[in-house]
Design a protein around this motif. Structure first.
Motif, PDB file in Angstrom:
ATOM      1  N   LEU B  39      38.112  38.596 -36.682  1.00  0.00           N
ATOM      2  CA  LEU B  39      38.021  37.505 -37.666  1.00  0.00           C
ATOM      3  C   LEU B  39      36.589  37.397 -38.184  1.00  0.00           C
ATOM      4  N   ASP B  40      36.455  36.992 -39.437  1.00  0.00           N
ATOM      5  CA  ASP B  40      35.139  36.855 -40.066  1.00  0.00           C
ATOM      6  C   ASP B  40      34.670  35.405 -39.960  1.00  0.00           C
ATOM      7  N   SER B  41      33.579  35.177 -39.236  1.00  0.00           N
ATOM      8  CA  SER B  41      33.129  33.786 -39.046  1.00  0.00           C
ATOM      9  C   SER B  41      32.398  33.250 -40.269  1.00  0.00           C
ATOM     10  N   ARG B  42      31.975  34.127 -41.173  1.00  0.00           N
ATOM     11  CA  ARG B  42      31.163  33.666 -42.307  1.00  0.00           C
ATOM     12  C   ARG B  42      31.935  33.657 -43.625  1.00  0.00           C
ATOM     13  N   ALA B  43      33.240  33.855 -43.537  1.00  0.00           N
ATOM     14  CA  ALA B  43      34.065  33.768 -44.743  1.00  0.00           C
ATOM     15  C   ALA B  43      34.169  32.315 -45.193  1.00  0.00           C
ATOM     16  N   THR B  44      34.559  32.104 -46.450  1.00  0.00           N
ATOM     17  CA  THR B  44      34.674  30.740 -46.982  1.00  0.00           C
ATOM     18  C   THR B  44      35.981  30.596 -47.758  1.00  0.00           C
ATOM     19  N   PRO B  45      37.109  30.925 -47.132  1.00  0.00           N
ATOM     20  CA  PRO B  45      38.387  30.928 -47.860  1.00  0.00           C
ATOM     21  C   PRO B  45      38.744  29.558 -48.449  1.00  0.00           C
ATOM     22  N   GLY B  46      39.108  29.582 -49.731  1.00  0.00           N
ATOM     23  CA  GLY B  46      39.567  28.357 -50.377  1.00  0.00           C
ATOM     24  C   GLY B  46      38.467  27.441 -50.868  1.00  0.00           C
ATOM     25  N   PHE B  47      37.206  27.798 -50.578  1.00  0.00           N
ATOM     26  CA  PHE B  47      36.111  26.923 -51.007  1.00  0.00           C
ATOM     27  C   PHE B  47      36.002  26.975 -52.529  1.00  0.00           C
ATOM     28  N   PRO B  48      36.093  25.832 -53.193  1.00  0.00           N
ATOM     29  CA  PRO B  48      36.153  25.855 -54.656  1.00  0.00           C
ATOM     30  C   PRO B  48      34.794  25.961 -55.346  1.00  0.00           C
ATOM     31  N   VAL B 190      51.431  13.889 -37.377  1.00  0.00           N
ATOM     32  CA  VAL B 190      51.044  15.126 -38.054  1.00  0.00           C
ATOM     33  C   VAL B 190      49.993  15.807 -37.182  1.00  0.00           C
ATOM     34  N   VAL B 191      50.320  16.956 -36.634  1.00  0.00           N
ATOM     35  CA  VAL B 191      49.390  17.653 -35.735  1.00  0.00           C
ATOM     36  C   VAL B 191      48.660  18.739 -36.518  1.00  0.00           C
ATOM     37  N   ILE B 192      47.340  18.679 -36.522  1.00  0.00           N
ATOM     38  CA  ILE B 192      46.513  19.672 -37.228  1.00  0.00           C
ATOM     39  C   ILE B 192      45.633  20.355 -36.183  1.00  0.00           C
ATOM     40  N   LYS B 193      45.935  21.601 -35.883  1.00  0.00           N
ATOM     41  CA  LYS B 193      45.199  22.315 -34.834  1.00  0.00           C
ATOM     42  C   LYS B 193      44.216  23.299 -35.464  1.00  0.00           C
ATOM     43  N   CYS B 194      42.931  23.101 -35.199  1.00  0.00           N
ATOM     44  CA  CYS B 194      41.906  23.957 -35.800  1.00  0.00           C
ATOM     45  C   CYS B 194      41.210  24.783 -34.731  1.00  0.00           C
ATOM     46  N   TYR B 195      41.266  26.090 -34.918  1.00  0.00           N
ATOM     47  CA  TYR B 195      40.444  26.977 -34.098  1.00  0.00           C
ATOM     48  C   TYR B 195      39.182  27.291 -34.904  1.00  0.00           C
ATOM     49  N   LEU B 196      38.037  26.885 -34.359  1.00  0.00           N
ATOM     50  CA  LEU B 196      36.749  27.066 -35.041  1.00  0.00           C
ATOM     51  C   LEU B 196      36.168  28.401 -34.596  1.00  0.00           C
ATOM     52  N   HIS B 197      36.161  29.367 -35.501  1.00  0.00           N
ATOM     53  CA  HIS B 197      35.770  30.715 -35.109  1.00  0.00           C
ATOM     54  C   HIS B 197      34.292  31.012 -35.330  1.00  0.00           C
ATOM     55  N   ILE B 198      33.615  31.384 -34.248  1.00  0.00           N
ATOM     56  CA  ILE B 198      32.250  31.930 -34.346  1.00  0.00           C
ATOM     57  C   ILE B 198      32.191  33.233 -33.552  1.00  0.00           C
ATOM     58  N   THR B 199      31.167  34.008 -33.843  1.00  0.00           N
ATOM     59  CA  THR B 199      30.949  35.264 -33.116  1.00  0.00           C
ATOM     60  C   THR B 199      29.888  35.040 -32.035  1.00  0.00           C
TER      61      THR B 199
END
Lengths: 299, 299
Positions: B39-48, B190-199
């Motif tokens: 996984l890429d920790s520095r990606a910014t998917p969806g950032f407008p 409403v359950v929102i589960k976030c995995y915060l990815h870092i290297t």
């Protein structure tokens, strides 16, 4: 502040250095009887700006300080040092702004460092214990800022006005409260008690706003008017609580709450001053910093 | 988003209306095995926005929406209507930003509507109960946004890596977690589960910052390096938790957390989208509004 400036001109005071009183000094209720009905809800004592327009920038400024000091308090709570924390008690009639203060002033700090308790009518279990039991259970932990939205003062306000307990019981509570608060202060808690003052006219306007705006109907309760009808009784009960529980360990602060921007600023500034007065410093590392840097570099 | 734009040009899709995927769609972990290390920790998917500089204004914008929607959720919690609430679960290695997200993203809403629970090593009492006991006790009430800083996932992460329980025990927990989460969702959460990815490199930089700055020493614990030394084991444990507990009722969201401004924006935006999707309206008055206006005018 006005009178301070005038005294500068009198010959006796001529050589004294002029110091602005702190907000803590300005808002502190003087000892003695209190005529609640004579208080001005629209005053803005100690506000450093010209008017309402100055409030947002002043709040931003306090927000920076407050967030910093709160983090330092929190850090000290984690370390094994002196145990300090803060308890902010908000009391006032319906619509006086307890919720607004929590949103706008307490909202300036990290929510992880805040413990908010909103006291409602006691539950059956709570009624089975002395009145300070549930209050003690809600005390903030080390390093935390505790917020009481209503408090043990309800036990000498609604309990007295609605005769939920006999006179003998509620009249004993003032000294019980003083002893309890003194105990918390001795244990390291900074107690900040704010009476949010509004007039019956202020309340009418705000209840009317809630009735006029469908997005605010949920905040309205027909029971609010039953309480409003007993305004003079509440005024007398507040006067007694303010006078009898205005101790050196835990004095009362009177916050004119007729102007929301002033009220929010005043409580934020008051908490900020109290945090500043603690003079906290960042806790020292309890590990060998250089050794850890080496371990990290090798991993 | 890039691939969507490209597909617009292909003849097969030419007549389909182009819709931006929601952030919920963009960040949702697809079903199947997960290669956490890839996984890429520095990606910014969806950032407008174009870059980091766009983040503060975008956060302010979300803050307005989020505060409004949170208040509406809270109002519904007070009314006797449908019981809805939100549970945001934050999981990630040390320094992945759980605390920062609470400060910056959750700090945008009224602290009165938020219940934060930070899960540490279980106490003796907690260890005497099934692992989901303390988790159930920390569930948010109606209308509240609950935040878990770590969660029951530690019971299949550290518990697995450090062999705090036997393989038979932890391997049963994935389906126990799925059943428990499905039950909460069925009850209106409403359950929102976030995995915060870092290297590992991200973490080294951040631990180094903490060691270099005396105002951050309190955040550092030598034990952090012992955990860091087991990175591959944690990666495997995360991969299993992400794959096995990625259900339709409570899917995982992968938040690239190498850039703090993106990470904070993404979680704020994700919570905001989920609140919006509830389609809540302000609760109707359960009293006669006109009659109350008359009562008020007479008091």
């Amino acid at each position: 502040m006005g009178s301070k400036k005038k005294s500068k001109k009198s010959s006796a005071d001529a050589e004294l250095p002029v110091r602005q009183p702190t907000l803590t000094e300005t808002l502190r209720l003087p000892p003695g009887p209190v005529d609640v009905g004579a208080l001005d809800s629209r005053a803005t004592p100690g506000f450093p700006g010209a008017d309402k327009d100055a409030a947002p920038a002043l709040m931003d400024q306090i927000g920076v300080d407050l967030a910093d000091r709160q983090e330092c308090l929190f850090a000290n709570g984690r370390a094994d040092g002196t145990r300090r924390n803060v308890l902010l008690i908000l009391q006032g009639m319906d619509t006086s702004g307890k919720g607004g203060i929590i949103r706008k002033a307490i909202g300036l700090v990290d929510p992880q460092g805040v413990r908010i308790t909103s006291f409602k009518a006691p539950t059956a279990e709570e009624r089975g214990h002395p009145f300070l039991w549930r209050i003690t259970n809600a005390l903030p932990g080390p390093g935390m800022i505790g917020i009481f939205d209503r408090s043990h003062y309800e036990d000498v306000l609604i309990a007295r006005v609605d005769e939920l307990v006999g006179r003998q019981t509620w009249s004993r509570r003032y000294s019980q409260i003083n002893a309890w608060e003194a105990k918390q202060v001795a244990a390291g808690t900074v107690v900040i008690k704010c009476y949010l003052h509004i007039t019956p006219d202020d309340q009418r306007d705000r209840l009317r706003e809630r009735l006029d705006d469908p997005t605010k109907h949920w905040k309205y309760n027909p029971g609010d008017l039953d309480v409003r009808a007993k305004w003079p009784d509440y005024q007398a009960a507040y006067a007694a609580a303010l006078e009898r529980c205005n101790t050196d360990a835990a004095p009362w602060f009177v916050i004119p709450a007729g102007r929301k921007w002033y009220r929010n600023w005043a409580v934020a500034a008051l908490v900020n001053e109290h945090l500043g007065a603690l003079g906290l410093t960042w806790p020292q590392a309890e590990f060998d910093v250089e050794a850890e840097k080496k371990r990290l570099a090798a991993l």
